[in-house]
Design a protein around this motif. Sequence first.
Motif, PDB file in Angstrom:
ATOM      1  N   SER A  14     -17.923  21.200  -7.992  1.00  0.00           N
ATOM      2  CA  SER A  14     -18.920  22.051  -8.645  1.00  0.00           C
ATOM      3  C   SER A  14     -19.589  23.016  -7.671  1.00  0.00           C
ATOM      4  O   SER A  14     -20.504  23.740  -8.048  1.00  0.00           O
ATOM      5  CB  SER A  14     -19.976  21.185  -9.342  1.00  0.00           C
ATOM      6  OG  SER A  14     -20.643  20.347  -8.408  1.00  0.00           O
ATOM      7  N   GLU A  15     -19.137  22.998  -6.401  1.00  0.00           N
ATOM      8  CA  GLU A  15     -19.599  23.925  -5.367  1.00  0.00           C
ATOM      9  C   GLU A  15     -21.109  23.833  -5.138  1.00  0.00           C
ATOM     10  O   GLU A  15     -21.792  24.838  -4.951  1.00  0.00           O
ATOM     11  CB  GLU A  15     -19.181  25.360  -5.713  1.00  0.00           C
ATOM     12  CG  GLU A  15     -17.676  25.518  -5.820  1.00  0.00           C
ATOM     13  CD  GLU A  15     -17.241  26.957  -6.015  1.00  0.00           C
ATOM     14  OE1 GLU A  15     -18.117  27.855  -6.073  1.00  0.00           O
ATOM     15  OE2 GLU A  15     -16.022  27.183  -6.105  1.00  0.00           O
ATOM     16  N   ARG A  16     -21.602  22.608  -5.097  1.00  0.00           N
ATOM     17  CA  ARG A  16     -23.006  22.390  -4.760  1.00  0.00           C
ATOM     18  C   ARG A  16     -23.213  22.535  -3.261  1.00  0.00           C
ATOM     19  O   ARG A  16     -22.275  22.435  -2.469  1.00  0.00           O
ATOM     20  CB  ARG A  16     -23.453  20.997  -5.218  1.00  0.00           C
ATOM     21  CG  ARG A  16     -23.454  20.834  -6.732  1.00  0.00           C
ATOM     22  CD  ARG A  16     -23.919  19.459  -7.154  1.00  0.00           C
ATOM     23  NE  ARG A  16     -25.265  19.155  -6.695  1.00  0.00           N
ATOM     24  CZ  ARG A  16     -25.948  18.070  -7.068  1.00  0.00           C
ATOM     25  NH1 ARG A  16     -25.391  17.203  -7.896  1.00  0.00           N
ATOM     26  NH2 ARG A  16     -27.158  17.847  -6.609  1.00  0.00           N
ATOM     27  N   SER A  17     -24.468  22.743  -2.880  1.00  0.00           N
ATOM     28  CA  SER A  17     -24.790  22.840  -1.462  1.00  0.00           C
ATOM     29  C   SER A  17     -25.523  21.600  -0.952  1.00  0.00           C
ATOM     30  O   SER A  17     -25.561  21.372   0.271  1.00  0.00           O
ATOM     31  CB  SER A  17     -25.648  24.086  -1.192  1.00  0.00           C
ATOM     32  OG  SER A  17     -26.841  24.046  -1.955  1.00  0.00           O
ATOM     33  N   GLU A  18     -26.080  20.801  -1.838  1.00  0.00           N
ATOM     34  CA  GLU A  18     -26.757  19.559  -1.452  1.00  0.00           C
ATOM     35  C   GLU A  18     -26.520  18.500  -2.514  1.00  0.00           C
ATOM     36  O   GLU A  18     -26.427  18.801  -3.705  1.00  0.00           O
ATOM     37  CB  GLU A  18     -28.266  19.761  -1.293  1.00  0.00           C
ATOM     38  CG  GLU A  18     -28.678  20.572  -0.084  1.00  0.00           C
ATOM     39  CD  GLU A  18     -30.177  20.607   0.106  1.00  0.00           C
ATOM     40  OE1 GLU A  18     -30.627  20.787   1.245  1.00  0.00           O
ATOM     41  OE2 GLU A  18     -30.910  20.452  -0.896  1.00  0.00           O
ATOM     42  N   LEU A  19     -26.451  17.257  -2.077  1.00  0.00           N
ATOM     43  CA  LEU A  19     -26.314  16.123  -2.986  1.00  0.00           C
ATOM     44  C   LEU A  19     -27.122  14.964  -2.428  1.00  0.00           C
ATOM     45  O   LEU A  19     -26.832  14.459  -1.340  1.00  0.00           O
ATOM     46  CB  LEU A  19     -24.847  15.709  -3.119  1.00  0.00           C
ATOM     47  CG  LEU A  19     -24.574  14.433  -3.914  1.00  0.00           C
ATOM     48  CD1 LEU A  19     -24.972  14.621  -5.385  1.00  0.00           C
ATOM     49  CD2 LEU A  19     -23.110  14.014  -3.794  1.00  0.00           C
ATOM     50  N   TYR A  20     -28.153  14.558  -3.157  1.00  0.00           N
ATOM     51  CA  TYR A  20     -28.952  13.387  -2.802  1.00  0.00           C
ATOM     52  C   TYR A  20     -28.674  12.312  -3.844  1.00  0.00           C
ATOM     53  O   TYR A  20     -28.676  12.575  -5.046  1.00  0.00           O
ATOM     54  CB  TYR A  20     -30.435  13.721  -2.784  1.00  0.00           C
ATOM     55  CG  TYR A  20     -30.859  14.510  -1.571  1.00  0.00           C
ATOM     56  CD1 TYR A  20     -31.435  13.888  -0.469  1.00  0.00           C
ATOM     57  CD2 TYR A  20     -30.649  15.886  -1.504  1.00  0.00           C
ATOM     58  CE1 TYR A  20     -31.805  14.603   0.655  1.00  0.00           C
ATOM     59  CE2 TYR A  20     -31.008  16.617  -0.378  1.00  0.00           C
ATOM     60  CZ  TYR A  20     -31.593  15.967   0.691  1.00  0.00           C
ATOM     61  OH  TYR A  20     -31.944  16.687   1.807  1.00  0.00           O
ATOM     62  N   LEU A  21     -28.444  11.095  -3.373  1.00  0.00           N
ATOM     63  CA  LEU A  21     -28.056   9.999  -4.253  1.00  0.00           C
ATOM     64  C   LEU A  21     -29.130   8.918  -4.289  1.00  0.00           C
ATOM     65  O   LEU A  21     -29.751   8.614  -3.275  1.00  0.00           O
ATOM     66  CB  LEU A  21     -26.738   9.391  -3.771  1.00  0.00           C
ATOM     67  CG  LEU A  21     -25.530  10.340  -3.788  1.00  0.00           C
ATOM     68  CD1 LEU A  21     -24.350   9.711  -3.061  1.00  0.00           C
ATOM     69  CD2 LEU A  21     -25.150  10.686  -5.207  1.00  0.00           C
ATOM     70  N   GLY A  22     -29.316   8.335  -5.470  1.00  0.00           N
ATOM     71  CA  GLY A  22     -30.188   7.170  -5.596  1.00  0.00           C
ATOM     72  C   GLY A  22     -31.577   7.484  -6.115  1.00  0.00           C
ATOM     73  O   GLY A  22     -32.178   8.489  -5.757  1.00  0.00           O
ATOM     74  N   TRP A  23     -32.063   6.614  -6.962  1.00  0.00           N
ATOM     75  CA  TRP A  23     -33.420   6.675  -7.480  1.00  0.00           C
ATOM     76  C   TRP A  23     -34.072   5.325  -7.228  1.00  0.00           C
ATOM     77  O   TRP A  23     -33.451   4.302  -7.495  1.00  0.00           O
ATOM     78  CB  TRP A  23     -33.404   6.992  -8.984  1.00  0.00           C
ATOM     79  CG  TRP A  23     -34.773   7.254  -9.526  1.00  0.00           C
ATOM     80  CD1 TRP A  23     -35.621   6.351 -10.113  1.00  0.00           C
ATOM     81  CD2 TRP A  23     -35.473   8.494  -9.524  1.00  0.00           C
ATOM     82  NE1 TRP A  23     -36.793   6.939 -10.464  1.00  0.00           N
ATOM     83  CE2 TRP A  23     -36.737   8.262 -10.113  1.00  0.00           C
ATOM     84  CE3 TRP A  23     -35.175   9.771  -9.058  1.00  0.00           C
ATOM     85  CZ2 TRP A  23     -37.680   9.272 -10.263  1.00  0.00           C
ATOM     86  CZ3 TRP A  23     -36.112  10.759  -9.222  1.00  0.00           C
ATOM     87  CH2 TRP A  23     -37.343  10.514  -9.813  1.00  0.00           C
ATOM     88  N   PRO A  24     -35.264   5.258  -6.622  1.00  0.00           N
ATOM     89  CA  PRO A  24     -36.249   6.333  -6.432  1.00  0.00           C
ATOM     90  C   PRO A  24     -36.148   7.078  -5.106  1.00  0.00           C
ATOM     91  O   PRO A  24     -37.052   7.816  -4.747  1.00  0.00           O
ATOM     92  CB  PRO A  24     -37.573   5.575  -6.515  1.00  0.00           C
ATOM     93  CG  PRO A  24     -37.257   4.251  -5.875  1.00  0.00           C
ATOM     94  CD  PRO A  24     -35.845   3.920  -6.291  1.00  0.00           C
ATOM     95  N   GLU A  25     -35.050   6.894  -4.361  1.00  0.00           N
ATOM     96  CA  GLU A  25     -34.949   7.514  -3.041  1.00  0.00           C
ATOM     97  C   GLU A  25     -35.113   9.036  -3.103  1.00  0.00           C
ATOM     98  O   GLU A  25     -35.760   9.639  -2.231  1.00  0.00           O
ATOM     99  CB  GLU A  25     -33.609   7.149  -2.402  1.00  0.00           C
ATOM    100  CG  GLU A  25     -33.532   5.723  -1.888  1.00  0.00           C
ATOM    101  CD  GLU A  25     -33.250   4.700  -2.975  1.00  0.00           C
ATOM    102  OE1 GLU A  25     -33.199   3.495  -2.665  1.00  0.00           O
ATOM    103  OE2 GLU A  25     -33.091   5.102  -4.159  1.00  0.00           O
ATOM    104  N   LYS A  26     -34.514   9.657  -4.117  1.00  0.00           N
ATOM    105  CA  LYS A  26     -34.645  11.118  -4.237  1.00  0.00           C
ATOM    106  C   LYS A  26     -36.104  11.526  -4.434  1.00  0.00           C
ATOM    107  O   LYS A  26     -36.542  12.553  -3.911  1.00  0.00           O
ATOM    108  CB  LYS A  26     -33.792  11.629  -5.401  1.00  0.00           C
ATOM    109  CG  LYS A  26     -32.307  11.574  -5.145  1.00  0.00           C
ATOM    110  CD  LYS A  26     -31.515  12.288  -6.216  1.00  0.00           C
ATOM    111  CE  LYS A  26     -31.458  11.517  -7.504  1.00  0.00           C
ATOM    112  NZ  LYS A  26     -30.534  12.155  -8.484  1.00  0.00           N
ATOM    113  N   LEU A  27     -36.855  10.710  -5.159  1.00  0.00           N
ATOM    114  CA  LEU A  27     -38.281  10.987  -5.348  1.00  0.00           C
ATOM    115  C   LEU A  27     -39.042  10.839  -4.030  1.00  0.00           C
ATOM    116  O   LEU A  27     -39.897  11.668  -3.696  1.00  0.00           O
ATOM    117  CB  LEU A  27     -38.859  10.042  -6.407  1.00  0.00           C
ATOM    118  CG  LEU A  27     -40.380  10.119  -6.630  1.00  0.00           C
ATOM    119  CD1 LEU A  27     -40.787  11.515  -7.104  1.00  0.00           C
ATOM    120  CD2 LEU A  27     -40.827   9.053  -7.620  1.00  0.00           C
TER     121      LEU A  27
END
Length: 268
Positions: free
Chosen positions: A219-232
């Motif tokens: 999908s040509e993203r530039s960032e990917l953060y995984l996990g909740w609540p870690e992203k918060l």
Amino acid sequence: MRLPESRVVLTGASGGIGLELTKLLCAAGAQVLAIGRERGKLAGLMDRYPGCLRWQGADLRTAEGREQIIDQAREMGGVNVLINAAGVNRFALLDQLDEFALDELLDINLKAPLQLTRACLPLLRAQPKSLVVNVGSTYGSIGYPGYATYCASKFALRGFSEALRRELADTPVNVLYVAPRATRTRMNSSAATALNQALKVGMDDPADVAKAVLEAMQSERSELYLGWPEKLFVRINGMLPGVVDRALRKQLPVILRYIGSHSKESIK
């Protein structure tokens, strides 16, 4: 990025996330140059995908090792995807690490991906479209007790990824920074795993992380953060670091209890 048209250099290919990435890339029809310490872990995949997968046991920390990778990439017909997934971790207080362990962690987590990316750039620029994927960590955005050196390397890798993306904005090369949370791999010592269980920290399966990485690539993203609540927590730490300071201060006695006097290192 279309996976069947990808020619991939993948470091850390015999580790948890790297091995799962190798499986998915080969299944999608990509050509993969797998860089890893343990050829045996890739043997079954090499038998299954003889036309897609080749292995190189180069030392990423040396100029000679990186040149071997570039030579193999040229033999593969060039490269349009570089995935820097090799890494090392230590669950230890800073003064529990000796000079060698600290240098090795920075060499593998930071200097190797910077140097390999630099060496691969001429090949990547020669493609109509290409991608650098840097596998970082949630700890590249949140400084966590017991992981000061690891955090330093991943904070730097995140900054490198952001700056390089902007530096290459007028070229065919994109940069994707991936930040998994705790993942069930050999990179975690038994003490680190026990701490995660005591604090009820979620741990992802490497296969799920690999699947998310490939989706982000496509999908040509530039960032990917995984996990909740870690992203918060990443967002809160960016805006209100004092809130996270106080939360982690409460966890510190538990962290110190599990950290012990010796940490076990593992490299993926």
